[in-house]
Design an enzyme around this catalytic site. Sequence first.
Site, PDB file in Angstrom:
ATOM      1  N   PHE A 144       0.867  -1.179   0.000  1.00  0.00           N
ATOM      2  CA  PHE A 144       0.000   0.000   0.000  1.00  0.00           C
ATOM      3  C   PHE A 144       0.908   1.234   0.000  1.00  0.00           C
ATOM      4  O   PHE A 144       1.894   1.284   0.733  1.00  0.00           O
ATOM      5  CB  PHE A 144      -0.896  -0.017   1.242  1.00  0.00           C
ATOM      6  CG  PHE A 144      -1.944   1.052   1.251  1.00  0.00           C
ATOM      7  CD1 PHE A 144      -3.063   0.943   0.454  1.00  0.00           C
ATOM      8  CD2 PHE A 144      -1.806   2.169   2.056  1.00  0.00           C
ATOM      9  CE1 PHE A 144      -4.041   1.931   0.450  1.00  0.00           C
ATOM     10  CE2 PHE A 144      -2.773   3.167   2.063  1.00  0.00           C
ATOM     11  CZ  PHE A 144      -3.892   3.038   1.261  1.00  0.00           C
ATOM     12  N   ASP A 213       2.434  -5.892   8.245  1.00  0.00           N
ATOM     13  CA  ASP A 213       1.231  -5.068   8.157  1.00  0.00           C
ATOM     14  C   ASP A 213       0.036  -6.021   8.049  1.00  0.00           C
ATOM     15  O   ASP A 213      -0.083  -6.774   7.079  1.00  0.00           O
ATOM     16  CB  ASP A 213       1.311  -4.156   6.922  1.00  0.00           C
ATOM     17  CG  ASP A 213       0.115  -3.215   6.803  1.00  0.00           C
ATOM     18  OD1 ASP A 213      -0.992  -3.585   7.237  1.00  0.00           O
ATOM     19  OD2 ASP A 213       0.280  -2.122   6.238  1.00  0.00           O
ATOM     20  N   TYR A 238     -10.544  -0.614  11.325  1.00  0.00           N
ATOM     21  CA  TYR A 238     -11.808  -0.219  10.701  1.00  0.00           C
ATOM     22  C   TYR A 238     -12.223  -1.126   9.563  1.00  0.00           C
ATOM     23  O   TYR A 238     -13.267  -0.925   8.963  1.00  0.00           O
ATOM     24  CB  TYR A 238     -11.755   1.238  10.225  1.00  0.00           C
ATOM     25  CG  TYR A 238     -10.545   1.621   9.402  1.00  0.00           C
ATOM     26  CD1 TYR A 238     -10.450   1.309   8.063  1.00  0.00           C
ATOM     27  CD2 TYR A 238      -9.490   2.316   9.994  1.00  0.00           C
ATOM     28  CE1 TYR A 238      -9.345   1.669   7.313  1.00  0.00           C
ATOM     29  CE2 TYR A 238      -8.378   2.681   9.263  1.00  0.00           C
ATOM     30  CZ  TYR A 238      -8.307   2.364   7.920  1.00  0.00           C
ATOM     31  OH  TYR A 238      -7.203   2.706   7.185  1.00  0.00           O
ATOM     32  N   LYS A 239     -11.437  -2.148   9.258  1.00  0.00           N
ATOM     33  CA  LYS A 239     -11.810  -3.097   8.213  1.00  0.00           C
ATOM     34  C   LYS A 239     -12.507  -4.303   8.851  1.00  0.00           C
ATOM     35  O   LYS A 239     -13.664  -4.215   9.252  1.00  0.00           O
ATOM     36  CB  LYS A 239     -10.572  -3.500   7.409  1.00  0.00           C
ATOM     37  CG  LYS A 239      -9.947  -2.352   6.611  1.00  0.00           C
ATOM     38  CD  LYS A 239      -8.772  -2.825   5.794  1.00  0.00           C
ATOM     39  CE  LYS A 239      -8.223  -1.758   4.864  1.00  0.00           C
ATOM     40  NZ  LYS A 239      -7.563  -0.640   5.562  1.00  0.00           N
ATOM     41  N   ARG A 387     -12.829  -5.023  -6.363  1.00  0.00           N
ATOM     42  CA  ARG A 387     -12.523  -5.734  -5.120  1.00  0.00           C
ATOM     43  C   ARG A 387     -13.815  -6.059  -4.377  1.00  0.00           C
ATOM     44  O   ARG A 387     -14.687  -5.200  -4.214  1.00  0.00           O
ATOM     45  CB  ARG A 387     -11.630  -4.904  -4.197  1.00  0.00           C
ATOM     46  CG  ARG A 387     -10.230  -4.665  -4.684  1.00  0.00           C
ATOM     47  CD  ARG A 387      -9.323  -4.201  -3.539  1.00  0.00           C
ATOM     48  NE  ARG A 387      -9.981  -3.241  -2.667  1.00  0.00           N
ATOM     49  CZ  ARG A 387      -9.489  -2.868  -1.475  1.00  0.00           C
ATOM     50  NH1 ARG A 387      -8.360  -3.377  -1.027  1.00  0.00           N
ATOM     51  NH2 ARG A 387     -10.137  -1.982  -0.730  1.00  0.00           N
TER      52      ARG A 387
END
Length: 412
Positions: A144, A213, A238-239, A387
């Site tokens: 990312f 990560d 938050y995922k 996605r």
Amino acid sequence: MAGTAGLEARAAELEARAAELEARAAELDAADGLAKLRDRFSLPDGVVYLDGNSLGALPQGVAQRVAEVVAHEWGGELIRSWSTGTWWTAPERIGDKIAPLVGAAPGQVVVGDSTSVNLFKALVGAARLARPGRTQLLVDASTFPTDGYIAASAARMTGLTVTPVDPSQAAEAIGPDTAVVLLNHVDYRTGRLHDLPGLTAAAHAAGALIVWDLCHSGGALPVGLDAHGVDLAVGCTYKYLNGGPGSPAYLYIAERHQAAFDSPLPGWNGHADPFAMTSDYTPAQGAVRGRVGTPDILSMLALEAALDAWDGVAVEDVRAKSLALTDFFLECVAAYVPAGRVESVTPAEHERRGSQVSLRTENAREVMDELIARGVIGDFRAPDVLRFGFTPLYVGFADAERAARTLGHVFG
């Protein structure tokens, strides 16, 4: 006439196949031991939500808890909530709630700040723990973007040189000059799951430290930080942990490294005696030294309430359902979407797949916009990837079937 007959035969075949897949989805949902967990979330009617790999759904109880914090703890107790309530110990207390979800014993996870800030702490801290004389920071080349930016900054600060590497070749790339390795457990774009146990072992065999990560794996599959000897790790909440937009991230510092961990951000909250207000910094014991400034209490306590959705849930069961969901979705896509219109870039092998399916197609942004307009929410990654994130706590097999069927309709 022959052409018309052929089209009618194809339509009848698709209708029969759709009836079969719908019936299978209903059977799978009926047999799903986690299906009842959907009631722990507030989801709008008529929507298939497959974007939990960007923002998890709202758990029941969070709104009430936040209202209580605002009205009573802040509004009524005022500053007394720091000393008489639950505020001050929230970062480590909530860290201990996250710890079992990533395979860590208590006392090694602290919550606060963003993933980017925690990654900076972890990378600089790892560089300061590394063997003297080593100069290489090996970084996932497909990471990312922010991870890459932070890695470059940490390298400048510590005198290391960033070397990008394809994670599939990372084991061979780690050498005697490698100080620190930074890798993503699951690739954010493709959903590819990387070999955390094997790559951690390879780093240690070469005398290097490794930072993982976990943004796209924490809460989606077993991680095993302690079992596999990981040095440091970071992740967002938050995922798949459903903590809410911008909810604070977490930092894992293995117990064996805590006494020597030297944070590049030595804030007063990480001080051994924060209220002494001394000019000299003495770090607190344990993972608490990963704290920096005053915690974001509203987001922090919302996250704590959100984690109640995990009560009684085994990550291993979540992983089993995740694989079953993504298998079924891919089967439905193959049945509904005309041949050649999409290509899966997510590995088919279970041992290499996270909890998402990424499909490559032309005009991906427009396709996703149309899906969302039809009630199937996924997301788009440039230039050509659709996605679909599968959060087993609230996504069912009927959702997977409807999403694939809708995708087929979009392609006509």
